[in-house]
Scaffold this motif. Structure first.
Motif, mmCIF file in Angstrom:
data_model
loop_
_atom_site.group_PDB
_atom_site.id
_atom_site.type_symbol
_atom_site.label_atom_id
_atom_site.label_comp_id
_atom_site.label_asym_id
_atom_site.label_seq_id
_atom_site.Cartn_x
_atom_site.Cartn_y
_atom_site.Cartn_z
ATOM 1 N N PHE A 1 0.896 -1.381 0.037
ATOM 2 C CA PHE A 1 -0.155 -0.015 -0.111
ATOM 3 C C PHE A 1 0.780 1.200 -0.078
ATOM 4 O O PHE A 1 0.711 2.257 -0.774
ATOM 5 C CB PHE A 1 -0.915 0.027 1.194
ATOM 6 N N VAL A 2 1.869 1.103 0.736
ATOM 7 C CA VAL A 2 2.568 2.521 1.052
ATOM 8 C C VAL A 2 3.635 2.654 -0.145
ATOM 9 O O VAL A 2 3.841 3.610 -0.630
ATOM 10 C CB VAL A 2 3.590 2.160 2.201
ATOM 11 N N GLN A 3 4.076 1.605 -0.722
ATOM 12 C CA GLN A 3 5.122 1.690 -1.836
ATOM 13 C C GLN A 3 4.243 1.643 -3.158
ATOM 14 O O GLN A 3 4.984 2.090 -4.175
ATOM 15 C CB GLN A 3 6.006 0.262 -1.601
ATOM 16 N N GLY A 4 3.061 0.959 -3.425
ATOM 17 C CA GLY A 4 2.403 1.145 -4.415
ATOM 18 C C GLY A 4 3.028 0.163 -5.571
ATOM 19 O O GLY A 4 2.801 0.264 -6.587
ATOM 20 N N SER A 5 3.949 -0.881 -5.053
ATOM 21 C CA SER A 5 4.497 -1.691 -5.733
ATOM 22 C C SER A 5 3.780 -2.963 -6.247
ATOM 23 O O SER A 5 3.797 -3.378 -7.414
ATOM 24 C CB SER A 5 5.690 -2.379 -5.316
ATOM 25 N N LYS A 6 2.593 -3.245 -5.604
ATOM 26 C CA LYS A 6 1.694 -4.311 -5.836
ATOM 27 C C LYS A 6 0.214 -3.766 -5.541
ATOM 28 O O LYS A 6 0.352 -3.091 -4.553
ATOM 29 C CB LYS A 6 1.953 -5.696 -5.290
ATOM 30 N N PRO A 7 -0.628 -4.506 -5.874
ATOM 31 C CA PRO A 7 -2.110 -4.162 -5.588
ATOM 32 C C PRO A 7 -2.096 -4.727 -4.178
ATOM 33 O O PRO A 7 -1.745 -5.486 -3.556
ATOM 34 C CB PRO A 7 -3.063 -5.235 -6.474
ATOM 35 N N SER A 8 -2.870 -3.923 -3.376
ATOM 36 C CA SER A 8 -2.995 -4.095 -1.709
ATOM 37 C C SER A 8 -4.466 -4.120 -1.190
ATOM 38 O O SER A 8 -5.190 -3.249 -2.029
ATOM 39 C CB SER A 8 -2.101 -2.988 -1.077
ATOM 40 N N ARG A 9 -4.712 -4.972 -0.493
ATOM 41 C CA ARG A 9 -5.994 -4.947 0.142
ATOM 42 C C ARG A 9 -6.022 -4.109 1.569
ATOM 43 O O ARG A 9 -7.219 -3.852 2.064
ATOM 44 C CB ARG A 9 -6.613 -6.341 0.396
ATOM 45 N N MET A 10 -5.042 -3.314 1.849
ATOM 46 C CA MET A 10 -4.903 -2.594 2.923
ATOM 47 C C MET A 10 -5.487 -1.230 2.525
ATOM 48 O O MET A 10 -5.603 -0.503 1.676
ATOM 49 C CB MET A 10 -3.494 -2.072 3.390
ATOM 50 N N THR A 11 -6.066 -0.569 3.713
ATOM 51 C CA THR A 11 -6.803 0.546 3.553
ATOM 52 C C THR A 11 -6.517 1.811 4.540
ATOM 53 O O THR A 11 -5.753 1.290 5.469
ATOM 54 C CB THR A 11 -8.558 0.499 3.502
ATOM 55 N N GLN A 12 -6.675 3.129 4.352
ATOM 56 C CA GLN A 12 -6.410 3.851 5.474
ATOM 57 C C GLN A 12 -7.308 3.690 6.842
ATOM 58 O O GLN A 12 -6.676 3.819 8.032
ATOM 59 C CB GLN A 12 -6.933 5.333 5.034
ATOM 60 N N GLU A 13 -8.444 3.068 6.531
ATOM 61 C CA GLU A 13 -9.317 2.893 7.715
ATOM 62 C C GLU A 13 -8.769 1.358 8.608
ATOM 63 O O GLU A 13 -8.355 1.748 9.674
ATOM 64 C CB GLU A 13 -10.757 2.239 7.198
ATOM 65 N N ARG A 14 -8.318 0.708 7.761
ATOM 66 C CA ARG A 14 -7.486 -0.699 8.420
ATOM 67 C C ARG A 14 -6.155 -0.259 9.050
ATOM 68 O O ARG A 14 -5.941 -0.613 10.184
ATOM 69 C CB ARG A 14 -7.288 -1.475 7.558
ATOM 70 N N ILE A 15 -5.543 0.711 8.420
ATOM 71 C CA ILE A 15 -4.288 0.984 9.052
ATOM 72 C C ILE A 15 -4.404 1.719 10.479
ATOM 73 O O ILE A 15 -3.750 1.492 11.254
ATOM 74 C CB ILE A 15 -3.592 2.103 8.263
#
Length: 286
Positions: free
Chosen positions: A215-229
């Motif tokens: 999510f942070v690096q934008g290197s791969k698709p991620s299921r992480m969200t700001q809410e989960r963080i």
């Protein structure tokens, strides 16, 4: 080993005995420090087995205590016995549940939940072992599982098939449910560093670190969200950022710095070229 040698008349120097006593400590921690660590873990209601070295130390102290009671050479003293008692030291090892007790425990679990225990639940290993032993029996191998025990579990609806043990057959658990499990784990253990005795939750924690990195690096698709963080951060979750600056990350940072340097060199080369027409124009005016 020292006691066994002394039992057959072997003698050693006092310095050798002191070395043996020190070997009972853990990574240089003294007796009082280990006792304090044991009390700390007991006070937060965490299982002793979460600290394997402490578990080993307690087992060694039990042996030394038995030697002390039998008036054999021991590192335990009356003063230490008093300190151990005040700290709630478990002098007697808890008796393991019998097969009958475990079988009844399984039946109560199955009746209450309508399913067999999952990998992270304490009864899972017992159920798994019964299936392994049953399979061995069918293959003609000998073990301590009796025909009477097999019949009793069969009458209670026990499923003997090994294929139901694979975790990928379980239904996916929602993110929120796993998060609640992590919150509960932190309440019990005081941190989010999930022990290997809880493998499924531990794998989920590792996956969250990966998803956050993507999510942070934008290197791969991620299921992480700001809410989960935000939710994970609220319970002191370690996203593992300190371990990023190694290996591929160093290579990536080096590539970024090299790119910046090349861009700067191009700008430096372009500046004189931009000034020449302006200077030439001034000369024409003069």
């Amino acid at each position: 080993r020292l006691r066994q040698l002394e039992d057959i008349g072997f003698t050693c120097t006092s310095s050798e005995k002191r070395v043996n006593a020190r070997e009972l400590d853990n990574d240089g921690m003294g007796f009082e420090e280990m006792l304090a660590e044991m009390k700390r873990i007991k006070d937060i209601n965490a299982p002793i087995k979460t600290n394997r070295k402490l578990e080993w130390w307690i087992a060694e102290q039990r042996k030394e205590y038995e030697a002390f009671k039998a008036n054999r050479p021991s590192s335990i003293t009356p003063e230490k016995v008093a300190m151990m008692a005040q700290s709630g030291f478990p002098f007697e090892k808890l008796k393991s549940p019998s097969w009958d007790e475990r079988a009844v425990e399984w039946l109560e679990f199955k009746t209450k939940h309508g399913r067999d225990p999952m990998r992270e639940e304490s009864l899972y290993q017992w159920v798994y072992k019964q299936r392994v032993k049953y399979k061995q029996k069918k293959e003609g191998k000998k073990n301590n599982l009796t025909q009477e025990q097999i019949q009793r579990l069969t009458d209670w609806g026990f499923n003997w098939e090994m294929k139901f043990q694979f975790p990928n057959m379980a239904k996916p658990v929602p993110w929120e449910e796993r998060f609640e499990q992590l919150c509960k784990y932190k309440e019990e253990h005081g941190n989010c560093q999930v022990h290997k005795n809880v493998p499924i939750l531990g794998q989920w924690v590792k996956q969250q670190r990966k998803e956050y990195r993507y999510f942070v690096q934008g290197s791969k698709p991620s299921r992480m969200t700001q809410e989960r963080i935000a939710k994970l951060s609220s319970i002191g979750f370690d996203f593992g950022e300190k371990r990023w600056n190694t290996g591929k990350m160093k290579t990536a940072h080096a590539a970024i710095e090299k790119g910046k340097q090349q861009d700067q060199e191009q700008l430096d080369q372009q500046e004189p070229m931009l000034q020449i027409p302006h200077h030439h124009h001034q000369q024409q005016q003069q």
